[in-house]
Motif scaffolding. Structure first.
Motif, PDB file in Angstrom:
ATOM      1  N   ARG A  54      34.426  29.601  54.792  1.00 25.83           N
ATOM      2  CA  ARG A  54      34.450  29.112  53.401  1.00 25.83           C
ATOM      3  C   ARG A  54      33.985  27.663  53.318  1.00 25.83           C
ATOM      4  O   ARG A  54      33.442  27.233  52.299  1.00 25.83           O
ATOM      5  CB  ARG A  54      35.855  29.252  52.808  1.00 25.83           C
ATOM      6  N   ARG A  55      34.201  26.906  54.373  1.00 26.02           N
ATOM      7  CA  ARG A  55      33.745  25.510  54.396  1.00 26.02           C
ATOM      8  C   ARG A  55      32.286  25.390  54.821  1.00 26.02           C
ATOM      9  O   ARG A  55      31.762  24.297  54.992  1.00 26.02           O
ATOM     10  CB  ARG A  55      34.634  24.681  55.335  1.00 26.02           C
ATOM     11  N   GLU A  56      31.634  26.540  55.023  1.00 25.67           N
ATOM     12  CA  GLU A  56      30.206  26.613  55.332  1.00 25.67           C
ATOM     13  C   GLU A  56      29.834  25.925  56.644  1.00 25.67           C
ATOM     14  O   GLU A  56      28.782  25.297  56.753  1.00 25.67           O
ATOM     15  CB  GLU A  56      29.379  26.054  54.168  1.00 25.67           C
ATOM     16  N   VAL A  57      30.687  26.070  57.634  1.00 22.63           N
ATOM     17  CA  VAL A  57      30.334  25.501  58.938  1.00 22.63           C
ATOM     18  C   VAL A  57      30.077  26.586  59.986  1.00 22.63           C
ATOM     19  O   VAL A  57      29.899  26.278  61.151  1.00 22.63           O
ATOM     20  CB  VAL A  57      31.411  24.512  59.454  1.00 22.63           C
ATOM     21  N   ALA A  58      30.036  27.855  59.573  1.00 16.96           N
ATOM     22  CA  ALA A  58      29.745  28.928  60.521  1.00 16.96           C
ATOM     23  C   ALA A  58      28.233  29.029  60.751  1.00 16.96           C
ATOM     24  O   ALA A  58      27.442  28.889  59.828  1.00 16.96           O
ATOM     25  CB  ALA A  58      30.277  30.262  60.000  1.00 16.96           C
ATOM     26  N   HIS A  59      27.861  29.266  62.001  1.00 18.40           N
ATOM     27  CA  HIS A  59      26.451  29.418  62.376  1.00 18.40           C
ATOM     28  C   HIS A  59      26.009  30.830  62.012  1.00 18.40           C
ATOM     29  O   HIS A  59      26.627  31.801  62.421  1.00 18.40           O
ATOM     30  CB  HIS A  59      26.317  29.188  63.881  1.00 18.40           C
TER      31      HIS A  59
END
Length: 194
Positions: free
Chosen positions: A70-75
């Protein structure tokens, strides 16, 4: 040793050598035909290690949490990305996928992961090698503290010996590959030797 779990910073740090070491380790993992297992992030040293491994042809498995997605830090460009609910699930899945573990420079999350997996090794929950990549002496202070812990009879030499420390990514991988698993439950032997 077919897969390596790498713990490292979600930042790149102040010294460019940290970023270079992450890239070098990612390339070395690929050159050995190994799979990289890591926290699934697209930031910091995590992103650099994964990116270098992917670019060099390695399989890269990320494990992250719903909160971090949700914090948009997944690759989003990995071979596999597993999304779990909790950090405990994340760390357990990473450990299950890996044949060995390495910590690069990082912050409190990296330290927490390193100490947990090292403790699991001490207690006999796994028998996989654990390494520390001490880039530019980043971990010298920690190693001094661990030596003091031994001097004060809180950490045995056997426990200290379970941590393979090197400053060179290639050499560390070689040493981890050659590390012999304990032939007996290490807990009882180590607690007697404190």
């Amino acid at each position: 040793m077919h897969s390596l779990c790498v713990y490292c910073g979600s930042r790149t740090g102040a010294d460019p050598a940290y970023l270079q070491a992450a890239v070098d380790l990612g390339r070395a993992i690929a050159a050995r035909g190994m799979t990289l297992v890591y926290g699934g992030g697209s930031v910091g040293l995590m992103n650099a290690t994964a990116g270098a491994a992917l670019q060099a042809g390695a399989r890269v498995v990320g494990v992250t949490t719903e909160l971090l997605v949700r914090r948009e830090v997944a690759h989003e460009g990995l071979s596999e990305l597993h999304v779990v609910q909790t950090m405990h699930q994340r760390k357990k899945m990473m450990a299950d996928y890996a044949d060995a573990f390495v910590a690069l420079p990082g912050g409190i999350g990296t330290l927490e992961e390193l100490f947990e997996i090292w403790t699991w090794r001490q207690l006999g929950y796994h028998n996989k090698p654990v390494g520390l990549l001490n880039v530019q002496g980043y971990y010298d202070g920690l190693l001094d503290f661990l030596a003091q812990s031994h001097e004060q009879a809180f950490v045995s030499p056997q426990v200290l010996g379970l941590l393979v420390v090197d400053s060179d990514p290639e050499r560390l991988l070689l040493r981890l590959a050659g590390a012999q698993p304990a032939s007996e439950d290490p807990w009882w032997r180590m607690r007697e030797a404190v």
